[in-house]
Design a protein around this motif. Structure first.
Motif, short mmCIF file in Angstrom:
data_model
loop_
_atom_site.label_atom_id
_atom_site.label_comp_id
_atom_site.label_asym_id
_atom_site.label_seq_id
_atom_site.Cartn_x
_atom_site.Cartn_y
_atom_site.Cartn_z
N THR A 389 0.83 -1.21 0.00
CA THR A 389 0.00 0.00 0.00
C THR A 389 0.86 1.25 0.00
OG1 THR A 389 -1.72 -1.18 1.23
CG2 THR A 389 -1.83 1.23 1.23
N HIS A 475 -4.78 4.01 6.40
CA HIS A 475 -5.70 2.97 5.92
C HIS A 475 -5.74 1.86 6.98
CE1 HIS A 475 -3.21 -0.61 4.94
NE2 HIS A 475 -2.22 0.27 4.91
N THR A 496 -9.48 -0.22 3.87
CA THR A 496 -8.72 -0.68 2.71
C THR A 496 -9.60 -1.34 1.65
OG1 THR A 496 -6.88 -1.08 4.20
CG2 THR A 496 -6.71 -2.04 2.01
N THR A 500 -10.49 -0.09 -2.14
CA THR A 500 -10.16 -0.92 -3.30
C THR A 500 -11.36 -1.06 -4.21
OG1 THR A 500 -8.57 -2.17 -1.98
CG2 THR A 500 -9.33 -3.19 -4.02
#
Length: 527
Positions: A389, A475, A496, A500
Motif C-alpha cells: 500500500t 488505511h 482498505t 479498493t
C-alpha cells in the motif's frame, strides 16, 4: 479411541487457555497431565503412546526444518546476534550450573545439562508474538529471531553430543549435500502452491533429512535442519514454511501431550520448576544489558529481551534426549515462563513508553548502524510504511511531488526501495527516540501505511504531540480501528477493502464513453 480422547482434551483445554490470552500449548501440557491422572480409571487414555511418541518426533523434525528455512547467514552474522547469544549462553551456564548443583544436590553433568536447557528461549512463542504484531521484519524482531536461531544451533549440537551416536562411513556424504541445492530448487519451483508443496516439505524434513541421516548414524534432527537451511535462500522458502506451519503445529501438540502423559513431577520437581520461574526475569535483564553493550538503543534492547524472556520448547527437546527424567519439571517451568511472558509481550510498547525515561539514559552514545536517526530535511510529504500500500501511494505521489520520502522499519526493505530509485530510509515509527529527535520544518502531509494498528496510533499521536498541523491519512481493515486512528490524531482513516472497491469502480467508469455509455472497442465487450 485413544486418539479421539487426546484430540478432545487437547482442543478444549487449548481453547480454555487461549481464552485467557495464553499460548494454547499450555493447555496441551495440562491436557497431558489430566490424561495421565485419568489413566487409572480407563486404559484408553494411554493406549497407543508409541504412536503419540512418533507423532511428537515428527513435530520436532518439522520444527527444525522450518527453523532451517529461516537460517540465512545475513540474519545471524552480526555482532549483536552472535555475541549476544553466545555470551548470554555462557553466563547462564556459568551461573545456573553451580546454583543447581549446590541447591538441588545434583551431579555436575546433570546440573550443566539443566542449565543448558534453561538457557534457550522459545522460538515458537517469540515468532508467534512478533508475527502477530507484524514485527518479524522490524530491527528488534530480526535481532530476536537471529538470537533464537543461534540458540537452536547450540541446542542441536548439545543434542548430537548427548545422543552419543557413532556415524558410519557413509556420513561423509553429508559434505556433498550442497551439490543437491540446484535439484532441490527445481523441485520447489515445480511443486506449485498446493498439496505438492506440503508433501515436498514432509519429504525433505521427515524422509530424506530425518530417516536419511539416521541411516548413516547421524541425528535426524540435524538432517531436518540442514535440508531446511539448504532452501533458505530460495524466494519461496517463506511460502514453504507457511504451508507447513499448521502441520507442524498439529504434530507438536503430540509432543506436549506426550510430556504431560508422562505424569506429574514429585515435590522436588515442582520446586525446581517454581524456582526456575522466579529467576526468569534475570534472563531478560541479562539480554537487555548485553544488547546495550552492542550499541542497540534502549528500546530495541528492551523489546528484543522481552521477546526472549521465556524458556524454550528446545530445552524440552534437549531434555528428551539427554535428561528424560527431568522432562516434566522442565515442561512445567516452560509453561510458567509462557504464562509470564505472553501478557508482557502484548504490552511491550506501552510498557517501554512508561519506562523510557529510566532506560534511555543507559544506552550508548554511539549508535548501531541500523539505528541511526533520520532527518526529514525539506520533505513535504511522508509515507510511513513501504509495503504494497505504501509503495503504491509513494509511486502515485512521485509523479507530482518531488519532495517525497518513505520510511520503513525493515532496513533490507528500505535498501531495496533505495536501489529502485525511491527516497526511502530506515526508521521505526514506534520508536519514541526517533520522534524525540525528529525535525520536520517543511512537512505538509503524512500517509500512515504501516501494517500494524499500534504503529499507526503511535505515529498519529506523536505527530500531533510535536505540533504537526498538516494532513494525516491512514488505511486500515476494520471500522473500529479507523475510529481509534482518528482519535489518535489522524484527519482520516479509510477502510482498505472499501477503497479498493471504489478504485476498481473508478477504473471501469473511466473506460466508459461519457456520451453513449458504451465501453470502447479495445475494452470490455458490451453486453
Amino acid at each position: 479411541m485413544s486418539e479421539a480422547i487426546w484430540i478432545t482434551f487437547a482442543f478444549f483445554l487449548g481453547l480454555l487457555v487461549k481464552a485467557f490470552g495464553l499460548p494454547p500449548l499450555i493447555g496441551y501440557l495440562a491436557a497431558g497431565f489430566l490424561l495421565s491422572g485419568l489413566a487409572g480409571f480407563t486404559p484408553l487414555v494411554v493406549e497407543g503412546t508409541d504412536a503419540l511418541a512418533h507423532i511428537a518426533h515428527l513435530g520436532v523434525l518439522l520444527l527444525l526444518f522450518t527453523v532451517g528455512l529461516k537460517l540465512k547467514l545475513k540474519s545471524v552474522v552480526s555482532p549483536e546476534v552472535i555475541g549476544g547469544s553466545l555470551i548470554h549462553f555462557g553466563i547462564t551456564c556459568l551461573v545456573f550450573t553451580p546454583g543447581i548443583h549446590f541447591l538441588a544436590g545434583l551431579d555436575w553433568k546433570t546440573s550443566l545439562l539443566l542449565a543448558i536447557a534453561l538457557s534457550f528461549s522459545s522460538t515458537v512463542l517469540a515468532a508467534k508474538v512478533l508475527e502477530t504484531k507484524r514485527e518479524l521484519r522490524a530491527f528488534h524482531g530480526r535481532v530476536a529471531i537471529g538470537i533464537l536461531i543461534m540458540q537452536d544451533l547450540v541446542a542441536l549440537v548439545v543434542m548430537s553430543v548427548a545422543a552419543g551416536k557413532t556415524p558410519s562411513q557413509w556420513a561423509l556424504l553429508v559434505f556433498g549435500l550442497p551439490l543437491l541445492r540446484p535439484l532441490l530448487y527445481r523441485l520447489l519451483d515445480a511443486s506449485g502452491h498446493d498439496e505438492l508443496l506440503v508433501l515436498l516439505g514432509l519429504l525433505l524434513a521427515l524422509v530424506i533429512g530425518g530417516l536419511g541421516f539416521e541411516a548413516v548414524g547421524l541425528s535426524s534432527e540435524l538432517g531436518a535442519l540442514i535440508f531446511g537451511a539448504m532452501l533458505a535462500n530460495h524466494p519461496r522458502a517463506q511460502e514453504l514454511s507457511k504451508s507447513l506451519w499448521s502441520v507442524k503445529e498439529i504434530f507438536l501438540v503430540g509432543f506436549f501431550l506426550q510430556i504431560g502423559i508422562g505424569g506429574l513431577p514429585d515435590g522436588n520437581g515442582l520446586l525446581f520448576a517454581l524456582v526456575a520461574a522466579l529467576v526468569l526475569p534475570l534472563k531478560g535483564i541479562l539480554f537487555f544489558f548485553l544488547l546495550l553493550l552492542f550499541r542497540l538503543r534502549a528500546r530495541s534492547s528492551f523489546l528484543t529481551s522481552l521477546s526472549l524472556t521465556n524458556y524454550s520448547e528446545f530445552g524440552l527437546i534437549v531434555a528428551s534426549v539427554a535428561l528424560p527424567q527431568w522432562l516434566v519439571p522442565l515442561a512445567i517451568a516452560v509453561a510458567l515462563s509462557f504464562i509470564f511472558s505472553a501478557p508482557l509481550n502484548r504490552l511491550a510498547h506501552p510498557l517501554y513508553e512508561r519506562l523510557a525515561h529510566r532506560l534511555a539514559p543507559l544506552e550508548s552514545k554511539r549508535r548501531h548502524p541500523d539505528e541511526q536517526p533520520v532527518s526529514l530535511g525539506g520533505t513535504r510529504v511522508l509515507v510511513m510504511g513501504m509495503g504494497r500500500t505504501g509503495t503504491a501511494a509513494y509511486d502515485r505521489l512521485a509523479e507530482e511531488e518531488p519532495d517525497l520520502m518513505g520510511l520503513d522499519s525493515d532496513p533490507a526493505k528500505a535498501e531495496k526501495h533505495a536501489a529502485e530509485g525511491r527516497n526511502v530510509v530506515f526508521a521505526d515509527a514506534e520508536d519514541t527516540t526517533f520522534w524525540e529527535g525528529l525535525y520536520m520544518p517543511k512537512l505538509e502531509g503524512v500517509i500512515l501505511a504501516m501494517n500494524d494498528i499500534e504503529g499507526k496510533l503511535i505515529a498519529a499521536r506523536m505527530l500531533r504531540k510535536k505540533g504537526f498541523s498538516g494532513y494525516v491519512v491512514a488505511h486500515t481493515g476494520y471500522a473500529d480501528e479507523a475510529e481509534k486512528i482518528r482519535e489518535a490524531g489522524a484527519d482520516e482513516a479509510f477502510l482498505t477493502m472499501s477503497e479498493t472497491g471504489v478504485a476498481l469502480a473508478s477504473h471501469l467508469a473511466d473506460r466508459r464513453s461519457p456520451l453513449t455509455g458504451e465501453v470502447p472497442a479495445d475494452g470490455y465487450p458490451v453486453q
